[in-house]
Motif scaffolding. Structure first.
Motif, PDB file in Angstrom:
ATOM      1  N   ALA A 146     -37.915 -11.550   9.337  1.00  0.00           N
ATOM      2  CA  ALA A 146     -37.827 -11.719  10.790  1.00  0.00           C
ATOM      3  C   ALA A 146     -36.449 -11.336  11.304  1.00  0.00           C
ATOM      4  O   ALA A 146     -36.319 -10.679  12.344  1.00  0.00           O
ATOM      5  CB  ALA A 146     -38.158 -13.159  11.161  1.00  0.00           C
ATOM      6  N   ILE A 147     -35.405 -11.744  10.580  1.00  0.00           N
ATOM      7  CA  ILE A 147     -34.039 -11.409  10.987  1.00  0.00           C
ATOM      8  C   ILE A 147     -33.834  -9.896  10.937  1.00  0.00           C
ATOM      9  O   ILE A 147     -33.334  -9.282  11.888  1.00  0.00           O
ATOM     10  CB  ILE A 147     -33.019 -12.128  10.080  1.00  0.00           C
ATOM     11  CG1 ILE A 147     -33.068 -13.644  10.302  1.00  0.00           C
ATOM     12  CG2 ILE A 147     -31.608 -11.591  10.324  1.00  0.00           C
ATOM     13  CD1 ILE A 147     -32.303 -14.449   9.267  1.00  0.00           C
ATOM     14  N   ALA A 148     -34.254  -9.290   9.840  1.00  0.00           N
ATOM     15  CA  ALA A 148     -34.020  -7.851   9.656  1.00  0.00           C
ATOM     16  C   ALA A 148     -34.925  -7.001  10.536  1.00  0.00           C
ATOM     17  O   ALA A 148     -34.588  -5.856  10.854  1.00  0.00           O
ATOM     18  CB  ALA A 148     -34.227  -7.485   8.192  1.00  0.00           C
ATOM     19  N   GLY A 149     -36.069  -7.559  10.931  1.00  0.00           N
ATOM     20  CA  GLY A 149     -37.024  -6.785  11.720  1.00  0.00           C
ATOM     21  C   GLY A 149     -36.957  -7.031  13.210  1.00  0.00           C
ATOM     22  O   GLY A 149     -37.772  -6.479  13.967  1.00  0.00           O
ATOM     23  N   MET A 150     -35.990  -7.818  13.660  1.00  0.00           N
ATOM     24  CA  MET A 150     -35.902  -8.148  15.088  1.00  0.00           C
ATOM     25  C   MET A 150     -35.849  -6.901  15.957  1.00  0.00           C
ATOM     26  O   MET A 150     -36.504  -6.806  16.990  1.00  0.00           O
ATOM     27  CB  MET A 150     -34.662  -9.009  15.361  1.00  0.00           C
ATOM     28  CG  MET A 150     -34.792 -10.448  14.924  1.00  0.00           C
ATOM     29  SD  MET A 150     -33.255 -11.367  15.168  1.00  0.00           S
ATOM     30  CE  MET A 150     -33.177 -11.472  16.954  1.00  0.00           C
ATOM     31  N   GLU A 151     -35.070  -5.925  15.511  1.00  0.00           N
ATOM     32  CA  GLU A 151     -34.850  -4.742  16.344  1.00  0.00           C
ATOM     33  C   GLU A 151     -36.073  -3.828  16.400  1.00  0.00           C
ATOM     34  O   GLU A 151     -36.140  -2.949  17.259  1.00  0.00           O
ATOM     35  CB  GLU A 151     -33.618  -3.990  15.843  1.00  0.00           C
ATOM     36  CG  GLU A 151     -32.331  -4.762  16.136  1.00  0.00           C
ATOM     37  CD  GLU A 151     -31.152  -4.320  15.300  1.00  0.00           C
ATOM     38  OE1 GLU A 151     -31.207  -3.227  14.707  1.00  0.00           O
ATOM     39  OE2 GLU A 151     -30.168  -5.078  15.242  1.00  0.00           O
ATOM     40  N   ARG A 152     -37.009  -4.029  15.504  1.00  0.00           N
ATOM     41  CA  ARG A 152     -38.241  -3.239  15.593  1.00  0.00           C
ATOM     42  C   ARG A 152     -39.388  -4.063  16.184  1.00  0.00           C
ATOM     43  O   ARG A 152     -40.513  -3.608  16.245  1.00  0.00           O
ATOM     44  CB  ARG A 152     -38.636  -2.666  14.225  1.00  0.00           C
ATOM     45  CG  ARG A 152     -39.040  -3.675  13.183  1.00  0.00           C
ATOM     46  CD  ARG A 152     -39.618  -3.004  11.938  1.00  0.00           C
ATOM     47  NE  ARG A 152     -38.599  -2.384  11.121  1.00  0.00           N
ATOM     48  CZ  ARG A 152     -38.814  -1.918   9.889  1.00  0.00           C
ATOM     49  NH1 ARG A 152     -40.032  -1.978   9.370  1.00  0.00           N
ATOM     50  NH2 ARG A 152     -37.850  -1.387   9.176  1.00  0.00           N
ATOM     51  N   ARG A 169     -26.382 -11.561  11.389  1.00  0.00           N
ATOM     52  CA  ARG A 169     -27.405 -12.614  11.346  1.00  0.00           C
ATOM     53  C   ARG A 169     -27.746 -12.977   9.899  1.00  0.00           C
ATOM     54  O   ARG A 169     -28.008 -14.148   9.597  1.00  0.00           O
ATOM     55  CB  ARG A 169     -28.658 -12.154  12.094  1.00  0.00           C
ATOM     56  CG  ARG A 169     -28.466 -12.025  13.599  1.00  0.00           C
ATOM     57  CD  ARG A 169     -29.774 -11.726  14.303  1.00  0.00           C
ATOM     58  NE  ARG A 169     -29.580 -11.430  15.702  1.00  0.00           N
ATOM     59  CZ  ARG A 169     -29.581 -10.201  16.234  1.00  0.00           C
ATOM     60  NH1 ARG A 169     -29.816  -9.148  15.456  1.00  0.00           N
ATOM     61  NH2 ARG A 169     -29.386 -10.025  17.515  1.00  0.00           N
ATOM     62  N   LEU A 170     -27.777 -11.995   9.039  1.00  0.00           N
ATOM     63  CA  LEU A 170     -28.034 -12.285   7.620  1.00  0.00           C
ATOM     64  C   LEU A 170     -26.892 -13.097   7.014  1.00  0.00           C
ATOM     65  O   LEU A 170     -27.120 -13.971   6.170  1.00  0.00           O
ATOM     66  CB  LEU A 170     -28.254 -10.983   6.841  1.00  0.00           C
ATOM     67  CG  LEU A 170     -29.567 -10.250   7.147  1.00  0.00           C
ATOM     68  CD1 LEU A 170     -29.566  -8.863   6.501  1.00  0.00           C
ATOM     69  CD2 LEU A 170     -30.777 -11.053   6.658  1.00  0.00           C
ATOM     70  N   SER A 211     -28.412  -2.754  11.067  1.00  0.00           N
ATOM     71  CA  SER A 211     -27.333  -2.697  12.050  1.00  0.00           C
ATOM     72  C   SER A 211     -26.281  -3.769  11.764  1.00  0.00           C
ATOM     73  O   SER A 211     -26.516  -4.710  11.008  1.00  0.00           O
ATOM     74  CB  SER A 211     -27.897  -2.914  13.450  1.00  0.00           C
ATOM     75  OG  SER A 211     -28.338  -4.257  13.591  1.00  0.00           O
ATOM     76  N   ARG A 212     -25.136  -3.628  12.425  1.00  0.00           N
ATOM     77  CA  ARG A 212     -24.073  -4.625  12.264  1.00  0.00           C
ATOM     78  C   ARG A 212     -24.543  -5.993  12.763  1.00  0.00           C
ATOM     79  O   ARG A 212     -24.218  -7.018  12.170  1.00  0.00           O
ATOM     80  CB  ARG A 212     -22.827  -4.189  13.032  1.00  0.00           C
ATOM     81  CG  ARG A 212     -21.667  -5.168  12.906  1.00  0.00           C
ATOM     82  CD  ARG A 212     -20.440  -4.665  13.629  1.00  0.00           C
ATOM     83  NE  ARG A 212     -19.978  -3.394  13.089  1.00  0.00           N
ATOM     84  CZ  ARG A 212     -18.949  -2.708  13.614  1.00  0.00           C
ATOM     85  NH1 ARG A 212     -18.307  -3.165  14.671  1.00  0.00           N
ATOM     86  NH2 ARG A 212     -18.577  -1.564  13.068  1.00  0.00           N
ATOM     87  N   GLU A 213     -25.327  -5.981  13.853  1.00  0.00           N
ATOM     88  CA  GLU A 213     -25.838  -7.248  14.397  1.00  0.00           C
ATOM     89  C   GLU A 213     -26.769  -7.932  13.404  1.00  0.00           C
ATOM     90  O   GLU A 213     -26.723  -9.158  13.222  1.00  0.00           O
ATOM     91  CB  GLU A 213     -26.570  -6.985  15.717  1.00  0.00           C
ATOM     92  CG  GLU A 213     -25.671  -6.572  16.865  1.00  0.00           C
ATOM     93  CD  GLU A 213     -25.246  -5.098  16.790  1.00  0.00           C
ATOM     94  OE1 GLU A 213     -24.312  -4.729  17.513  1.00  0.00           O
ATOM     95  OE2 GLU A 213     -25.833  -4.335  16.002  1.00  0.00           O
ATOM     96  N   ALA A 219     -25.775  -1.447   2.688  1.00  0.00           N
ATOM     97  CA  ALA A 219     -25.750   0.018   2.754  1.00  0.00           C
ATOM     98  C   ALA A 219     -27.119   0.599   2.427  1.00  0.00           C
ATOM     99  O   ALA A 219     -27.589   1.541   3.079  1.00  0.00           O
ATOM    100  CB  ALA A 219     -24.697   0.558   1.794  1.00  0.00           C
ATOM    101  N   GLY A 220     -27.773   0.024   1.439  1.00  0.00           N
ATOM    102  CA  GLY A 220     -29.071   0.538   1.020  1.00  0.00           C
ATOM    103  C   GLY A 220     -30.174   0.279   2.028  1.00  0.00           C
ATOM    104  O   GLY A 220     -31.127   1.060   2.139  1.00  0.00           O
TER     105      GLY A 220
END
Length: 210
Positions: free
Chosen positions: A84-90, A22-23, A16-18, A11-12
């Motif tokens: 890398a996982i959290a930043g994929m969408e950017r 992945r996390l 995204s859900r995707e 939440a913090g």
């Protein structure tokens, strides 16, 4: 085994859900490999979201525009693989440098199953650091004192790369020691996961003028 911190961290961080999925895969991999590779402190595994994932995610918030990252001594992929996982969408890409081949095996397999945009390099830092001049961000967690980190990353920090180095309560002593060898332009960012911890953000580095 559900980490009670998962929902709060997700939440913090507003991922995204995707990305959350992945996390979850990363956490499952970490728990699967931990008995064999001893990737993290065993006592921290039950709090992996608050102790490790959130600790990594906060670095992403300090460089929201950066696309090229280098993580030194990646170990269990904290923070580099998580970033890398959290930043994929950017659209970020992270190079993970790790000298331990067994840990590289974990990083490579976990990157494969999560689809994380990383390159894993089984190498010593000093052998490859010159390849990364021009990288936007270099980071390292729980790897070495500041003086050693600056010595390794000097070719980058002297040429425009920003360093993000999470540190504990001894950060001031480490910076004082480093100041004997370097002129460092930095600020200390409070950690959101530990009230006594700081992230050293290095924006320029030079040899001392004396």
């Amino acid at each position: 085994m559900t980490d009670p911190g998962r929902a709060r961290v997700l939440a913090g961080s507003r991922v995204s859900r995707e990305t959350a999925d992945r996390l979850d895969v990363y956490v499952a991999q970490l728990r699967r490999w931990q008995p064999i590779k001893n990737l993290v402190g065993p006592a921290t595994l039950a709090e992996v979201w608050t102790r490790h994932i959130d600790d990594a995610l906060q670095l992403l918030d300090l460089a929201p525009e950066a696309r090229t990252w280098l993580d030194l001594g990646s170990g269990a992929g904290i923070p580099g693989l998580i970033l890398a996982i959290a930043g994929m969408e950017r659209g970020i890409r992270v190079d993970l440098v790790e000298s331990n081949a067994r840990k590289c095996a974990f990083l490579t397999e976990t990157a494969r199953v999560t689809g994380a945009p990383v390159r894993v390099r089984n190498a010593r830092i000093e052998a490859v650091i010159g390849d990364y001049v021009g990288t936007e961000i270099v980071c390292a967690r729980a790897l070495a004192p500041m003086a050693q980190l600056l010595a390794w990353t000097a070719p980058l920090l002297k040429t425009g790369t920003t360093g993000l180095f999470p540190k504990g309560r001894d950060v001031q002593a480490e910076l004082t020691q480093a100041a004997a060898q370097w002129t460092v332009v930095n600020d200390l960012v409070p950690s959101r996961t530990d009230s006594e911890a700081r992230i050293v953000r290095v924006t320029a580095l030079a040899a001392p003028s004396h």
